[in-house]
Design a protein around this motif. Structure first.
Motif, short mmCIF file in Angstrom:
data_model
loop_
_atom_site.label_atom_id
_atom_site.label_comp_id
_atom_site.label_asym_id
_atom_site.label_seq_id
_atom_site.Cartn_x
_atom_site.Cartn_y
_atom_site.Cartn_z
N ALA A 21 0.84 -1.20 0.00
CA ALA A 21 0.00 0.00 0.00
C ALA A 21 0.87 1.26 0.00
CB ALA A 21 -0.95 -0.01 1.20
N GLU A 22 1.96 1.23 0.75
CA GLU A 22 2.87 2.37 0.76
C GLU A 22 3.55 2.54 -0.60
OE1 GLU A 22 4.41 5.74 1.78
OE2 GLU A 22 3.02 4.67 3.07
N ILE A 23 3.93 1.43 -1.23
CA ILE A 23 4.51 1.47 -2.57
C ILE A 23 3.49 2.07 -3.55
CG2 ILE A 23 5.24 0.02 -4.52
CD1 ILE A 23 6.52 -1.84 -2.35
N CYS A 24 2.23 1.71 -3.42
CA CYS A 24 1.19 2.25 -4.29
C CYS A 24 1.13 3.77 -4.18
CB CYS A 24 -0.18 1.66 -3.93
SG CYS A 24 -0.36 -0.07 -4.34
N ARG A 25 1.21 4.26 -2.96
CA ARG A 25 1.17 5.71 -2.74
C ARG A 25 2.41 6.39 -3.33
NH1 ARG A 25 -0.14 3.56 2.19
NH2 ARG A 25 -2.38 3.49 2.59
N THR A 26 3.57 5.80 -3.12
CA THR A 26 4.82 6.37 -3.61
C THR A 26 4.89 6.34 -5.13
OG1 THR A 26 5.97 5.63 -1.61
CG2 THR A 26 7.34 6.16 -3.51
N GLU A 27 4.49 5.23 -5.72
CA GLU A 27 4.55 5.05 -7.17
C GLU A 27 3.41 5.76 -7.90
OE1 GLU A 27 6.81 3.62 -9.13
OE2 GLU A 27 8.11 2.88 -7.54
N LYS A 28 2.39 6.18 -7.14
CA LYS A 28 1.23 6.87 -7.72
C LYS A 28 0.56 6.05 -8.83
CE LYS A 28 2.82 11.58 -6.63
NZ LYS A 28 3.32 11.24 -5.36
N PHE A 29 0.24 4.81 -8.50
CA PHE A 29 -0.46 3.95 -9.46
C PHE A 29 -1.83 4.52 -9.79
CE2 PHE A 29 2.05 0.32 -7.41
CZ PHE A 29 3.02 0.34 -8.40
N LEU A 49 -6.58 2.53 -0.13
CA LEU A 49 -5.97 3.22 -1.25
C LEU A 49 -6.99 4.15 -1.90
CD1 LEU A 49 -4.03 0.27 -2.94
CD2 LEU A 49 -3.09 2.07 -1.46
N ASP A 50 -6.51 5.17 -2.54
CA ASP A 50 -7.37 6.12 -3.23
C ASP A 50 -7.42 5.87 -4.73
OD1 ASP A 50 -8.03 7.47 -0.88
OD2 ASP A 50 -6.26 8.76 -1.02
N VAL A 51 -7.22 4.62 -5.14
CA VAL A 51 -7.29 4.25 -6.55
C VAL A 51 -8.20 3.04 -6.68
CG1 VAL A 51 -4.99 5.15 -7.08
CG2 VAL A 51 -5.25 2.75 -6.43
N PRO A 52 -8.78 2.84 -7.86
CA PRO A 52 -9.63 1.66 -8.07
C PRO A 52 -8.83 0.37 -7.92
CG PRO A 52 -9.87 3.22 -9.88
CD PRO A 52 -8.73 3.71 -9.04
N VAL A 53 -9.46 -0.63 -7.31
CA VAL A 53 -8.87 -1.96 -7.16
C VAL A 53 -9.78 -2.96 -7.87
CG1 VAL A 53 -8.19 -3.78 -5.54
CG2 VAL A 53 -7.80 -1.36 -4.95
N VAL A 54 -9.22 -3.68 -8.83
CA VAL A 54 -9.95 -4.74 -9.53
C VAL A 54 -9.43 -6.06 -8.99
CG1 VAL A 54 -10.51 -5.78 -11.76
CG2 VAL A 54 -10.17 -3.29 -11.59
N SER A 55 -10.35 -6.94 -8.56
CA SER A 55 -9.90 -8.20 -7.98
C SER A 55 -10.69 -9.37 -8.55
CB SER A 55 -10.05 -8.17 -6.46
OG SER A 55 -11.39 -7.95 -6.09
N VAL A 56 -10.06 -10.53 -8.51
CA VAL A 56 -10.70 -11.79 -8.89
C VAL A 56 -10.46 -12.80 -7.77
CG1 VAL A 56 -10.53 -11.41 -11.39
CG2 VAL A 56 -8.66 -12.57 -10.20
N ALA A 57 -11.33 -13.77 -7.68
CA ALA A 57 -11.20 -14.81 -6.65
C ALA A 57 -10.19 -15.87 -7.09
CB ALA A 57 -12.55 -15.45 -6.39
#
Length: 157
Positions: A21-29, A49-57
């Motif tokens: 999650a910290e990497i996501c914030r730093t990398e600005k995905f 996170l403040d970005v969309p997350v797409v997930s599958v089971a």
């Protein structure tokens, strides 16, 4: 260009999940893909996170009423997201490659094996970020004419 953080097989490992999650914030995905095992971790990412997350089971997401596959178009590129267990990826990538070609996707993203992989099998670009529980993740950069995966291990950075 769109930058995506891709993970799979987090298996409830909060230390690596929080670090990702910290990497996501730093990398600005622009968005995050979670390719199964464990959906609760994907939900945690959605909340934190403040970005969309797409997930599958995945195969360890017992009793999940959640899609096993997703198709996403990014920058005109068609991406197939799945866990991989139903295509026997632990025995080889041919079955998944054929499925990706049949569905005319530009890349198939999968997990299940816990082993990082990015390459062409036949005409299909297959990308496995490896297991987040082991520190692996992928930075996926998608441009109109290009899909560029970079697989990293946060434990080695």
């Amino acid at each position: 260009m769109t930058r995506i953080g891709v993970v799979s097989d987090s298996h409830g490992g909060m230390l690596h999940l929080e670090r990702f999650a910290e990497i996501c914030r730093t990398e600005k995905f622009d968005q995050v893909f979670h390719l199964g095992d464990v959906l609760e971790d994907a939900r945690w990412l959605e909340k934190n996170l403040d970005v969309p997350v797409v997930s599958v089971a995945g195969n360890c997401d017992f009793y999940a009423h959640h899609p096993r596959e997703a198709r996403v178009t990014v920058e005109g590129k068609r991406l197939l997201l799945l866990h991989g267990d139903r295509y026997r990826v632990k025995l080889g990538y041919d079955m998944l490659s054929y499925y990706a070609e049949e569905n005319a996707v530009d890349a198939a993203l999968f997990g299940h094996t816990h082993q990082p992989f990015a390459g062409y099998v036949g005409r299909a670009l297959l990308i496995n970020p490896g297991a987040l529980k082991n520190g692996h993740y992928c930075i996926l950069e998608v441009r109109a004419g290009d899909i560029v995966p970079r697989i990293l291990n946060m434990d080695e950075q």
